[in-house]
Motif scaffolding. Sequence first.
Motif, PDB file in Angstrom:
ATOM      1  N   PHE A 177       0.763  -1.245   0.177  1.00  0.00           N
ATOM      2  CA  PHE A 177       0.001   0.077   0.026  1.00  0.00           C
ATOM      3  C   PHE A 177       0.876   1.147   0.032  1.00  0.00           C
ATOM      4  N   ASP A 178       1.989   1.167   0.775  1.00  0.00           N
ATOM      5  CA  ASP A 178       2.843   2.404   0.992  1.00  0.00           C
ATOM      6  C   ASP A 178       3.490   2.853  -0.744  1.00  0.00           C
ATOM      7  N   VAL A 179       3.696   1.699  -1.215  1.00  0.00           N
ATOM      8  CA  VAL A 179       4.628   2.115  -2.449  1.00  0.00           C
ATOM      9  C   VAL A 179       3.628   2.248  -3.628  1.00  0.00           C
ATOM     10  N   LEU A 180       2.627   1.395  -3.658  1.00  0.00           N
ATOM     11  CA  LEU A 180       1.850   1.475  -4.571  1.00  0.00           C
ATOM     12  C   LEU A 180       0.511   2.268  -4.760  1.00  0.00           C
ATOM     13  N   ARG A 181       0.189   2.757  -3.498  1.00  0.00           N
ATOM     14  CA  ARG A 181      -1.000   3.848  -3.456  1.00  0.00           C
ATOM     15  C   ARG A 181      -0.412   5.226  -2.944  1.00  0.00           C
ATOM     16  N   ARG A 182       0.921   5.255  -1.971  1.00  0.00           N
ATOM     17  CA  ARG A 182       1.208   6.349  -1.734  1.00  0.00           C
ATOM     18  C   ARG A 182       2.649   6.864  -2.072  1.00  0.00           C
ATOM     19  N   ALA A 183       3.190   6.135  -3.181  1.00  0.00           N
ATOM     20  CA  ALA A 183       4.478   6.571  -4.045  1.00  0.00           C
ATOM     21  C   ALA A 183       5.578   6.216  -3.087  1.00  0.00           C
ATOM     22  N   GLY A 184       5.518   5.261  -2.273  1.00  0.00           N
ATOM     23  CA  GLY A 184       6.891   5.176  -1.336  1.00  0.00           C
ATOM     24  C   GLY A 184       7.722   4.344  -2.282  1.00  0.00           C
ATOM     25  N   THR A 185       8.914   4.112  -1.738  1.00  0.00           N
ATOM     26  CA  THR A 185      10.059   3.318  -2.579  1.00  0.00           C
ATOM     27  C   THR A 185      10.514   2.313  -1.334  1.00  0.00           C
ATOM     28  N   GLU A 186      10.664   0.833  -2.169  1.00  0.00           N
ATOM     29  CA  GLU A 186      11.336  -0.119  -1.385  1.00  0.00           C
ATOM     30  C   GLU A 186      12.716   0.310  -1.256  1.00  0.00           C
ATOM     31  N   PRO A 187      13.457  -0.284   0.035  1.00  0.00           N
ATOM     32  CA  PRO A 187      14.944   0.020  -0.261  1.00  0.00           C
ATOM     33  C   PRO A 187      15.509  -0.874  -1.317  1.00  0.00           C
ATOM     34  N   PRO A 188      16.784  -0.250  -1.876  1.00  0.00           N
ATOM     35  CA  PRO A 188      17.450  -0.747  -2.778  1.00  0.00           C
ATOM     36  C   PRO A 188      18.032  -2.148  -2.468  1.00  0.00           C
ATOM     37  N   PHE A 189      18.085  -3.027  -3.557  1.00  0.00           N
ATOM     38  CA  PHE A 189      18.737  -4.560  -3.766  1.00  0.00           C
ATOM     39  C   PHE A 189      18.158  -5.300  -2.468  1.00  0.00           C
ATOM     40  N   ILE A 190      17.071  -5.071  -1.961  1.00  0.00           N
ATOM     41  CA  ILE A 190      16.141  -6.191  -1.521  1.00  0.00           C
ATOM     42  C   ILE A 190      14.956  -6.874  -2.053  1.00  0.00           C
ATOM     43  N   GLY A 191      14.739  -6.241  -3.123  1.00  0.00           N
ATOM     44  CA  GLY A 191      13.266  -6.801  -3.853  1.00  0.00           C
ATOM     45  C   GLY A 191      13.561  -7.978  -4.503  1.00  0.00           C
ATOM     46  N   ARG A 192      12.416  -8.574  -4.850  1.00  0.00           N
ATOM     47  CA  ARG A 192      12.333 -10.008  -5.020  1.00  0.00           C
ATOM     48  C   ARG A 192      12.755 -10.237  -6.429  1.00  0.00           C
ATOM     49  N   TRP A 195      17.118  -1.856  -8.157  1.00  0.00           N
ATOM     50  CA  TRP A 195      15.767  -2.131  -8.466  1.00  0.00           C
ATOM     51  C   TRP A 195      15.577  -2.694  -9.574  1.00  0.00           C
ATOM     52  N   PRO A 196      14.604  -3.710  -9.993  1.00  0.00           N
ATOM     53  CA  PRO A 196      14.306  -4.249 -11.466  1.00  0.00           C
ATOM     54  C   PRO A 196      14.415  -3.163 -12.405  1.00  0.00           C
ATOM     55  N   SER A 197      15.056  -3.178 -13.669  1.00  0.00           N
ATOM     56  CA  SER A 197      15.084  -2.213 -14.615  1.00  0.00           C
ATOM     57  C   SER A 197      14.609  -2.706 -15.934  1.00  0.00           C
ATOM     58  N   PHE A 198      13.740  -1.915 -16.652  1.00  0.00           N
ATOM     59  CA  PHE A 198      13.558  -2.278 -18.061  1.00  0.00           C
ATOM     60  C   PHE A 198      13.759  -1.362 -18.873  1.00  0.00           C
ATOM     61  N   PHE A 199      14.008  -1.592 -20.166  1.00  0.00           N
ATOM     62  CA  PHE A 199      13.909  -0.374 -21.094  1.00  0.00           C
ATOM     63  C   PHE A 199      12.710  -0.004 -21.830  1.00  0.00           C
ATOM     64  N   ASP A 200      11.726  -0.861 -21.659  1.00  0.00           N
ATOM     65  CA  ASP A 200      10.334  -0.341 -22.397  1.00  0.00           C
ATOM     66  C   ASP A 200       9.395  -1.217 -21.765  1.00  0.00           C
ATOM     67  N   ASN A 250       9.983  -0.649  -8.496  1.00  0.00           N
ATOM     68  CA  ASN A 250      10.074  -1.374  -7.212  1.00  0.00           C
ATOM     69  C   ASN A 250       9.516  -2.935  -7.396  1.00  0.00           C
ATOM     70  N   SER A 251      10.164  -3.775  -6.881  1.00  0.00           N
ATOM     71  CA  SER A 251       9.763  -5.074  -7.029  1.00  0.00           C
ATOM     72  C   SER A 251       8.259  -5.446  -6.586  1.00  0.00           C
ATOM     73  N   ILE A 252       8.168  -4.740  -5.551  1.00  0.00           N
ATOM     74  CA  ILE A 252       6.995  -4.788  -4.507  1.00  0.00           C
ATOM     75  C   ILE A 252       5.698  -4.344  -5.382  1.00  0.00           C
ATOM     76  N   SER A 253       5.867  -3.682  -6.567  1.00  0.00           N
ATOM     77  CA  SER A 253       4.828  -3.160  -7.313  1.00  0.00           C
ATOM     78  C   SER A 253       4.678  -4.066  -8.359  1.00  0.00           C
ATOM     79  N   LEU A 254       5.291  -5.071  -8.491  1.00  0.00           N
ATOM     80  CA  LEU A 254       5.209  -6.219  -9.534  1.00  0.00           C
ATOM     81  C   LEU A 254       4.774  -7.511  -9.146  1.00  0.00           C
TER      82      LEU A 254
END
Length: 143
Positions: free
Chosen positions: A29-44, A76-81, A132-136
């Motif tokens: 909820f914090d990330v997806l609905r409140r524009a939070g950010t998960e800490p780097p290098f811990i995302g799934r 964080w996960p990175s995508f080019f498109d 953010n991994s938590i968004s995916l």
Amino acid sequence: MTSSDPTSGRPKLQLSDDEWRRRLNPQEFDVLRRAGTEPPFIGRYTDTKTEGVYQCRACGAELFRSTEKFESHCGWPSFFDPSSTDAVILRPDHSLGQLRTEVLCANCHSHLGHVFAGEGYPTPTDLRYCINSISLQLVPTAE
């Protein structure tokens, strides 16, 4: 494909904060609905190489594919498109006293991360969708 209603700018999926809280855990909820950010290098999904489709954790809309994922070593996960041009919405973000471009799910307007241009990564678009991994939610390709 998923997109916002072009006449109103509203998401197709609209829920109250209470409804979102029932769907999502507090971190989501914090990330997806409140524009939070998960800490780097811990995302799934930061380092995963699993082939498949990345969906919005909030609504299930297809956002990215593993074929557009690359290693940026940013934490964080990175995508080019995105998977399609109408999968995400980009909007200006001045929240840290600088101009960045926020990435939102076009279907539910959940915060996913930010996109950066011109960083010199060897990708076809020279863009880095830093998500953010938590968004995916990754749905692996059937073998």
